[in-house]
Write a protein that holds these residues in place. Structure first.
Motif, PDB file in Angstrom:
ATOM      1  N   ASP A 199       0.826  -1.202   0.000  1.00 48.01           N
ATOM      2  CA  ASP A 199       0.000   0.000   0.000  1.00 48.01           C
ATOM      3  C   ASP A 199       0.862   1.255   0.000  1.00 48.01           C
ATOM      4  N   ARG A 200       1.970   1.216   0.713  1.00 46.61           N
ATOM      5  CA  ARG A 200       2.875   2.365   0.731  1.00 46.61           C
ATOM      6  C   ARG A 200       3.463   2.626  -0.651  1.00 46.61           C
ATOM      7  N   VAL A 201       3.916   1.579  -1.319  1.00 46.83           N
ATOM      8  CA  VAL A 201       4.477   1.735  -2.667  1.00 46.83           C
ATOM      9  C   VAL A 201       3.403   2.189  -3.649  1.00 46.83           C
ATOM     10  N   ARG A 202       2.187   1.710  -3.472  1.00 46.97           N
ATOM     11  CA  ARG A 202       1.102   2.129  -4.364  1.00 46.97           C
ATOM     12  C   ARG A 202       0.853   3.636  -4.257  1.00 46.97           C
ATOM     13  N   LYS A 203       0.843   4.170  -3.053  1.00 45.35           N
ATOM     14  CA  LYS A 203       0.632   5.608  -2.867  1.00 45.35           C
ATOM     15  C   LYS A 203       1.789   6.406  -3.463  1.00 45.35           C
ATOM     16  N   LEU A 204       3.010   5.942  -3.240  1.00 47.79           N
ATOM     17  CA  LEU A 204       4.163   6.648  -3.800  1.00 47.79           C
ATOM     18  C   LEU A 204       4.163   6.603  -5.328  1.00 47.79           C
ATOM     19  N   LYS A 205       3.727   5.489  -5.890  1.00 54.75           N
ATOM     20  CA  LYS A 205       3.659   5.396  -7.344  1.00 54.75           C
ATOM     21  C   LYS A 205       2.612   6.342  -7.909  1.00 54.75           C
ATOM     22  N   SER A 206       1.505   6.520  -7.201  1.00 52.57           N
ATOM     23  CA  SER A 206       0.493   7.482  -7.637  1.00 52.57           C
ATOM     24  C   SER A 206       1.045   8.899  -7.591  1.00 52.57           C
ATOM     25  N   GLN A 207       1.782   9.237  -6.531  1.00 50.25           N
ATOM     26  CA  GLN A 207       2.404  10.555  -6.459  1.00 50.25           C
ATOM     27  C   GLN A 207       3.397  10.761  -7.597  1.00 50.25           C
ATOM     28  N   MET A 208       4.169   9.730  -7.897  1.00 47.64           N
ATOM     29  CA  MET A 208       5.140   9.838  -8.967  1.00 47.64           C
ATOM     30  C   MET A 208       4.461  10.035 -10.317  1.00 47.64           C
ATOM     31  N   THR A 209       3.349   9.365 -10.542  1.00 42.43           N
ATOM     32  CA  THR A 209       2.621   9.521 -11.800  1.00 42.43           C
ATOM     33  C   THR A 209       2.106  10.944 -11.964  1.00 42.43           C
ATOM     34  N   ARG A 210       1.551  11.506 -10.881  1.00 46.46           N
ATOM     35  CA  ARG A 210       1.060  12.884 -10.959  1.00 46.46           C
ATOM     36  C   ARG A 210       2.201  13.871 -11.157  1.00 46.46           C
ATOM     37  N   LEU A 211       3.293  13.668 -10.439  1.00 45.77           N
ATOM     38  CA  LEU A 211       4.440  14.573 -10.586  1.00 45.77           C
ATOM     39  C   LEU A 211       5.045  14.475 -11.980  1.00 45.77           C
ATOM     40  N   THR A 212       5.106  13.277 -12.526  1.00 46.54           N
ATOM     41  CA  THR A 212       5.642  13.112 -13.882  1.00 46.54           C
ATOM     42  C   THR A 212       4.783  13.844 -14.908  1.00 46.54           C
ATOM     43  N   ALA A 213       3.475  13.795 -14.729  1.00 43.50           N
ATOM     44  CA  ALA A 213       2.585  14.508 -15.653  1.00 43.50           C
ATOM     45  C   ALA A 213       2.802  16.015 -15.563  1.00 43.50           C
ATOM     46  N   ARG A 214       3.009  16.538 -14.351  1.00 44.42           N
ATOM     47  CA  ARG A 214       3.248  17.974 -14.198  1.00 44.42           C
ATOM     48  C   ARG A 214       4.571  18.389 -14.826  1.00 44.42           C
ATOM     49  N   VAL A 215       5.619  17.605 -14.580  1.00 43.59           N
ATOM     50  CA  VAL A 215       6.925  17.918 -15.161  1.00 43.59           C
ATOM     51  C   VAL A 215       6.878  17.790 -16.680  1.00 43.59           C
ATOM     52  N   GLN A 216       6.177  16.779 -17.165  1.00 41.83           N
ATOM     53  CA  GLN A 216       6.071  16.572 -18.604  1.00 41.83           C
ATOM     54  C   GLN A 216       5.380  17.742 -19.281  1.00 41.83           C
TER      55      GLN A 216
END
Length: 401
Positions: A199-216
């Protein structure tokens, strides 16, 4: 002071700019159609405004659809738009309007905007002090080449550089924070697969996906500007202002605040841009291209870090899937052993059941040794069947040797 459009204008000093911005932000909640802005001109003076959108539109000469991009209630992606007299800037939390001699920042009391205001204030004042020293003939020893380069840049580029540097630093800091949290979480997951770690990795992966979209999105916006010389030429506000007649522009900024730069809208950079225009080099965008290229490389490096982080997460997921498949295969092997043993015990139970039936047998009389041989023969037979089953399974590769 009250402007013609009915908005409130609060002049502030530089040291107290942030505190006054907070008070104005508190006043903004009382007004229905007002929004808090901070205005900084090329001389470094600051004014906090509490005006509606129509006053801003009239001052900077933009349309309502351009101002709507800066509305925090609407989810517009990162955008850099060049207009006739202004640059509309929407980069994450940075929502600004840049003109040839002033910049308006929205929500100056926001925690993420305060460092931008301070950085802009510091750079503008350093440039103005350098100009005053040059005008008096007293060159300070601490004026280095970087300050001189800043002095030669148009005001809109200096303000744009502050915004780009702030957003690149902000996204890079968020990426470092994410890396600091992701790598230990993945190591814990590989060492122990549990619901909590998953569950911890799942939340971090969701944060990474959102951050990647913003940076992109920021990267795509800079890349789109770099690929179009016309769009970059639209950002040269000082050049366009210098090319136009000063008399024709005098009515555009009649809604003036107490700024000493109203009478001198053409700075030294603007005069240099005028000379460039008169020289027939209107399409020269090398200066802006170098500026955008530097921050494009920086945001591209941040995106590469996120890409590497995603690849590490994907590799960890593949490793975990391999581990789960291995455990699944081990369970299948265990099930095969148990099933084989059950079949053999069933044969043994069948023989015991047959001989345990209460049926009179003629050979059962005076043959007590038969019990011993039946038990031994049945046990050997069941063991042989079990060994044959396991050998066949290993021959077919169903069980590891």
């Amino acid at each position: 002071m009250t402007g013609r459009e009915g908005g409130h204008v609060v002049p502030v000093d530089a040291p107290n700019a942030v505190s006054v911005s907070v008070s104005v932000a508190g006043f903004k909640k009382k007004g229905a159609g007002s929004r808090s802005w901070i205005l900084m001109d090329s001389s470094g003076q600051e004014i906090v405004l509490d005006v509606d959108k129509y006053a801003i539109m009239h001052r900077v000469q933009i349309h309502a659809r351009d101002l709507r991009i800066l509305d925090p209630l609407l989810s517009y992606p990162s955008t850099i738009l060049g207009r006739e007299r202004a640059i509309v800037l929407n980069l994450e939390h940075i929502k600004a309007i840049i003109t040839a001699d002033e910049v308006l920042l929205r929500d100056p009391s926001d925690d993420n905007v305060v460092p931008i205001v301070e950085d802009l204030r510091r750079r503008l004042k350093s440039v103005n002090l350098n100009r005053e020293d040059n005008g008096d003939g007293n060159l300070a020893v601490h004026n280095d080449v970087e300050t001189a380069d800043e002095d030669d840049s148009p005001f809109e580029f200096r303000a744009l550089e502050v915004a780009l540097e702030a957003i690149c630093s902000y996204l890079a800091a968020r990426t470092i924070e994410l890396e600091t949290a992701v790598y230990p979480a993945l190591d814990m997951l590989t060492s122990k697969i549990s619901s909590r770690n998953l569950d911890r990795v799942r939340k971090l992966k969701s944060q990474m996906t959102r951050l990647t979209a913003r940076v992109q999105k920021v990267r795509d916006e800079l890349e789109q500007l770099l690929d179009d010389d016309d769009d970059m030429a639209d950002l040269y506000l000082s050049r366009k202002l210098a090319a136009a007649s000063p008399l024709s522009d005098s009515g555009a900024a009649n809604w003036s605040l107490v700024s000493p730069m109203v009478g001198s809208r053409i700075s030294r950079a603007s005069r240099a841009s005028m000379a460039t225009v008169r020289g027939g080099e209107e399409n020269d965008v090398e200066e802006l291209e170098m500026l955008l290229e530097a921050y494009f490389m920086q945001i591209d490096g941040t995106l590469n870090k996120l890409t590497t982080l995603r690849e590490y997460i994907d590799n960890t997921e593949d490793y975990i899937n391999i581990q789960l498949d291995n455990h699944r295969n081990q369970l299948i092997q265990l099930e095969l052993f148990l099933s084989s043993g059950t079949v053999c015990l069933s044969i043994y139970s069948l023989v015991a059941g047959i001989f345990g039936m209460n049926i009179p047998y003629t050979w059962n009389d005076d043959h007590g040794y038969m019990f011993k041989w039946v038990v031994i023969f049945t046990g050997v037979l069941c063991s042989t069947v079990f060994v044959l089953i396991i050998s066949y399974a290993r021959y077919k590769g169903l069980v590891g040797s």
